[in-house]
Design a protein around this motif. Structure first.
Motif: not given
Lengths: 187, 175
Positions: A8-14, A44-45
């Motif tokens: 899973v991709s890294p967590a998205p920013g705001p 976006r995974k």
């Protein structure tokens, strides 16, 4: 099918989160679920298919607009309180602005002949679309072995849709009855 | 518009959101009952129009409350109705999101879900009945509703095409 073991991709920013939910909202014609799954899982995974289903189950379990609930659950998971807020505003902001503009236009021009006629056509079609959606949702239920589930569905439909009884009274009776029956059948 | 109206909108939609099982559309019959029959905020036709506008607009279905709120009390009404309809359950979601996994296989959750799913299906059907009734302004309108239901049940079609066709039929004065 998405591979559940895919990283899973890294967590998205705001900001990314805001843009993602705004896009889901703008793409989402007649149902945002499809687009949210595509965005979150396939493009976006940001979450696995399993995590999506799990979060969606919660939002279906809770009352209220389920996709809005989803934005809050997912936003909180990846970005805490700010994430939840940003996802919520991203999802509701664009349609809110559109609706306000349409509300203004409708207030001014809603009674003009041409617009009235157009809306009469679209309203009839929109009603037809709602009928087919509800039939599609009901079809699997009525293919199951007859039981209390079908009775609950028919009772809710008749009481609210045909007899036009207030929702609170109907649910106040049906929900406890339904849970009781499900609990009893469980054994 | 006054504070009393805004308060009515806020209280009403906040309460309503808790009864919207399986999605915002489940609450449509109750919205209709309040806005048309109880409070007389709008006519049957206006309700059908607003539902149609909301369906044509991208975004979550719940957004019809923005339009109802706007109609009743302008921009403030739109904001109040939207936040009231989405706020309470979102707070639930926010706090329940943490502990939800623990209840995944809890028997009470399975029982509650077994009851709520069929009820939500019945409510969606009820919404369809209420909206179809509100849109039934002529025999041709009823025919168009039935035709749309049949076609979209049988084949997967982008709703935009349906709306475009229906708008043209309406413009031509056929509906």
């Amino acid at each position: 099918m998405s591979d559940s073991s895919a990283p899973v991709s890294p967590a998205p920013g705001p900001l990314e989160l805001f843009i993602a939910f705004a896009l889901i909202s703008v793409y989402g014609f007649g149902g945002v679920l499809y687009w949210s799954r595509r965005m979150m899982v396939d493009e976006r995974k940001w979450m696995t298919a399993e995590a999506f289903n799990e979060a969606y189950a919660l939002c279906n379990f809770l009352p209220g607009p389920n996709i809005v609930n989803f934005s809050v659950v997912f936003g909180r998971q990846v970005g805490g309180t700010l994430g939840a807020l940003v996802a919520f505003v991203g999802l509701l902001g664009p349609p809110f602005l559109l609706m306000t503009v349409f509300g203004l236009l409708y207030a001014h021009y809603g009674e003009i002949g041409a617009l009235r006629r157009v809306l009469a056509g679209v309203a009839a079609a929109a009603a037809g679309l709602t009928i087919s959606t509800s039939l599609k949702m009901a079809a699997p239920l009525f293919r199951e072995r007859p039981g209390f589930a079908q009775i609950l569905a028919v009772a809710a439909f008749l009481a609210v849709g045909i007899l036009r009884w207030p929702l609170y009274w109907v649910l106040g009776v049906l929900i406890p009855c339904g849970i009781g029956m499900a609990w009893w059948q469980r054994r | 518009m006054n504070a009393g109206t805004l308060l009515t909108l806020a209280g009403y939609f906040a309460l309503l959101s808790l009864f919207a099982i399986g999605g915002a559309n489940a609450a449509l019959p109750e919205m209709h009952r309040l806005a048309v029959e109880v409070m007389h905020w709008m006519s049957e036709r206006q309700f059908a129009d607003m539902f149609a506008i909301a369906q044509m607009t991208p975004g979550p279905n719940v957004i019809v409350v923005t339009l109802i709120g706007y109609h009743v009390a302008g921009l403030a009404g739109a904001l109040v109705a939207t936040l009231a309809m989405c706020g309470p359950t979102c707070l639930f979601a926010f706090f329940l999101g943490r502990v939800w996994d623990r209840f995944k296989d809890a028997p009470w959750r399975v029982a509650v879900q077994a009851a709520l799913v069929p009820i939500s299906i019945g409510l969606l059907g009820a919404s369809a009945a209420v909206v179809a009734n509100a849109a039934a302004r002529s025999e041709l309108a009823v025919a168009l509703t039935a035709l749309t239901a049949l076609v979209t049940y049988a084949v997967k079609l982008n709703p935009l095409w349906i709306f475009a066709g229906a708008a043209l039929l309406g413009l031509a004065g056929l509906i």
